[in-house]
Design a protein around this motif. Structure first.
Motif, PDB file in Angstrom:
ATOM      1  N   TYR A  22       0.719  -1.315  -0.148  1.00  0.00           N
ATOM      2  CA  TYR A  22      -0.046  -0.139  -0.114  1.00  0.00           C
ATOM      3  C   TYR A  22       0.923   1.462  -0.011  1.00  0.00           C
ATOM      4  O   TYR A  22       1.535   1.450   0.875  1.00  0.00           O
ATOM      5  N   ALA A  23       0.661   2.101  -1.148  1.00  0.00           N
ATOM      6  CA  ALA A  23       1.500   3.250  -1.304  1.00  0.00           C
ATOM      7  C   ALA A  23       0.881   4.322  -0.470  1.00  0.00           C
ATOM      8  O   ALA A  23      -0.155   4.340  -0.436  1.00  0.00           O
ATOM      9  N   PRO A  24       1.734   5.210   0.233  1.00  0.00           N
ATOM     10  CA  PRO A  24       1.357   6.516   0.755  1.00  0.00           C
ATOM     11  C   PRO A  24       0.101   7.164  -0.016  1.00  0.00           C
ATOM     12  O   PRO A  24       0.471   7.634  -1.032  1.00  0.00           O
ATOM     13  N   THR A  51       2.114  -1.165   8.945  1.00  0.00           N
ATOM     14  CA  THR A  51       2.803  -0.014   8.597  1.00  0.00           C
ATOM     15  C   THR A  51       2.933  -0.017   6.951  1.00  0.00           C
ATOM     16  O   THR A  51       3.457   1.280   6.568  1.00  0.00           O
ATOM     17  N   GLY A  52       2.533  -1.009   6.246  1.00  0.00           N
ATOM     18  CA  GLY A  52       2.723  -0.812   4.647  1.00  0.00           C
ATOM     19  C   GLY A  52       4.144  -0.492   4.481  1.00  0.00           C
ATOM     20  O   GLY A  52       4.958  -1.448   4.493  1.00  0.00           O
ATOM     21  N   ALA A  53       4.444   0.473   3.727  1.00  0.00           N
ATOM     22  CA  ALA A  53       5.686   0.653   3.142  1.00  0.00           C
ATOM     23  C   ALA A  53       6.589   1.418   4.293  1.00  0.00           C
ATOM     24  O   ALA A  53       7.878   1.778   3.966  1.00  0.00           O
ATOM     25  N   GLY A  54       6.021   1.699   5.448  1.00  0.00           N
ATOM     26  CA  GLY A  54       6.653   2.115   6.526  1.00  0.00           C
ATOM     27  C   GLY A  54       6.769   3.752   6.642  1.00  0.00           C
ATOM     28  O   GLY A  54       7.543   4.224   7.674  1.00  0.00           O
ATOM     29  N   ASP A  71       3.362  -5.776  10.394  1.00  0.00           N
ATOM     30  CA  ASP A  71       2.362  -5.751   9.300  1.00  0.00           C
ATOM     31  C   ASP A  71       1.784  -7.130   9.151  1.00  0.00           C
ATOM     32  O   ASP A  71       3.151  -8.046   9.312  1.00  0.00           O
ATOM     33  N   ARG A  72       0.871  -7.658   8.609  1.00  0.00           N
ATOM     34  CA  ARG A  72       0.558  -9.003   8.423  1.00  0.00           C
ATOM     35  C   ARG A  72       1.138  -9.543   7.063  1.00  0.00           C
ATOM     36  O   ARG A  72       0.898 -10.699   6.827  1.00  0.00           O
ATOM     37  N   THR A  73       1.488  -8.724   6.099  1.00  0.00           N
ATOM     38  CA  THR A  73       2.003  -9.191   4.922  1.00  0.00           C
ATOM     39  C   THR A  73       3.737  -9.315   4.692  1.00  0.00           C
ATOM     40  O   THR A  73       4.173  -8.398   5.314  1.00  0.00           O
ATOM     41  N   TYR A  74       4.006 -10.329   4.118  1.00  0.00           N
ATOM     42  CA  TYR A  74       5.585 -10.328   4.144  1.00  0.00           C
ATOM     43  C   TYR A  74       6.010  -9.174   3.276  1.00  0.00           C
ATOM     44  O   TYR A  74       7.317  -8.564   3.585  1.00  0.00           O
ATOM     45  N   ARG A  75       5.269  -8.954   2.103  1.00  0.00           N
ATOM     46  CA  ARG A  75       5.844  -7.780   1.320  1.00  0.00           C
ATOM     47  C   ARG A  75       6.177  -6.481   2.175  1.00  0.00           C
ATOM     48  O   ARG A  75       6.825  -5.709   1.720  1.00  0.00           O
ATOM     49  N   ALA A  79       9.385  -4.423   2.677  1.00  0.00           N
ATOM     50  CA  ALA A  79       9.494  -2.925   2.275  1.00  0.00           C
ATOM     51  C   ALA A  79       9.909  -2.225   3.284  1.00  0.00           C
ATOM     52  O   ALA A  79      10.549  -1.169   2.963  1.00  0.00           O
ATOM     53  N   THR A  80       9.275  -2.143   4.533  1.00  0.00           N
ATOM     54  CA  THR A  80       9.493  -1.213   5.526  1.00  0.00           C
ATOM     55  C   THR A  80      11.211  -1.430   6.060  1.00  0.00           C
ATOM     56  O   THR A  80      11.754  -0.679   6.430  1.00  0.00           O
ATOM     57  N   ARG A  81      11.662  -2.769   5.863  1.00  0.00           N
ATOM     58  CA  ARG A  81      13.034  -2.996   6.600  1.00  0.00           C
ATOM     59  C   ARG A  81      13.807  -2.410   5.421  1.00  0.00           C
ATOM     60  O   ARG A  81      14.715  -1.761   5.782  1.00  0.00           O
ATOM     61  N   LEU A  82      13.638  -2.498   4.184  1.00  0.00           N
ATOM     62  CA  LEU A  82      14.511  -1.915   3.017  1.00  0.00           C
ATOM     63  C   LEU A  82      14.308  -0.429   3.202  1.00  0.00           C
ATOM     64  O   LEU A  82      15.491   0.412   3.247  1.00  0.00           O
ATOM     65  N   ASN A  83      13.193   0.203   3.397  1.00  0.00           N
ATOM     66  CA  ASN A  83      13.138   1.806   3.391  1.00  0.00           C
ATOM     67  C   ASN A  83      13.717   2.123   4.699  1.00  0.00           C
ATOM     68  O   ASN A  83      14.362   3.329   4.696  1.00  0.00           O
TER      69      ASN A  83
END
Length: 229
Positions: A22-24, A51-54, A71-75, A79-83
């Protein structure tokens, strides 16, 4: 990461958004403004739930908070770890359902932009993109659970900031949070044009009495709930 595109976040930095995360959007921006008004002392414990994209997790981390993002999705977790890594900000990122991964922990601030869009049929499976917005026929699949659990996840004086659509019911959220022992109020409102999802469900929403015939904008609200004792 495959499928990643760069965008500007709400504070002017560059933040990748991973495909199908989910994008902001307007709701994230509204909640971010509410977050910036809160006193967040250095070292405060902050939870970004869903958190979505964090975006919100990074906004809190920039203020020196100890941030946990769930977040419940691995994607979304990836994404948040990368960001967070690209922003060089320390954020603990956990996969799981709502407060489950942080059971027994207490926070000074909880921010949440959960799925809240009314949807016909059963909730989407976790691998589908719609898991980021669909929330059952009344849009309250997760909202009611948050209302029941928020009090026990806040420290005395702690605050929950929750954003959702008026389509899923403002009054039930206020009442649910009050029943749990929190002091609540609506702090922010805005009206935004329908996006593709609501446009595609216009007829169904009107049949259910959730939209007027000529209604073309959605009201978003931020609800602030405080644990005073």
């Amino acid at each position: 990461m495959p499928g990643t595109t760069a965008r500007n976040d709400s504070e002017g930095g560059t933040m990748p958004v991973t495909w199908r995360v989910y994008a902001p959007q307007h709701d994230t921006e509204l909640l971010t403004r509410a977050l910036h008004r809160e006193p967040v002392p250095t070292g405060a414990a902050v939870l970004d739930m869903g958190t979505g994209a964090g975006t919100l997790a990074l906004a809190a981390a920039r203020r020196g908070a100890h941030v946990t993002a769930v977040d419940r999705t691995y994607r979304a977790v990836l994404a948040t770890r990368l960001n967070a890594r690209l922003a060089r900000l320390p954020v603990e990122v956990l996969q799981g359902d709502l407060f489950g991964p942080v059971a027994g922990r207490r926070f000074d601030l909880v921010v949440s932009n959960p799925p809240y869009v009314p949807a016909p049929g059963a909730a989407p499976r976790r691998h589908r993109a719609a898991v980021a917005w669909d929330a059952g026929v009344d849009g309250r699949l997760l909202l009611d659970r948050i209302c029941r659990s928020a009090h026990s996840s806040l420290r005395p004086g702690g605050v929950l900031l929750l954003v959702h659509s008026a389509l899923s019911g403002i009054a039930p959220t206020l009442a649910g949070l009050e029943r749990s022992g929190l002091e609540v109020r609506v702090t922010d409102r805005c009206f935004v044009p329908f996006g593709p999802v609501l446009r595609s469900r216009g007829a169904w929403l009107r049949e259910r009495g959730l939209l007027d015939a000529d209604e073309e904008k959605e009201e978003l609200v931020v609800i602030r709930a405080e644990r005073t004792h």
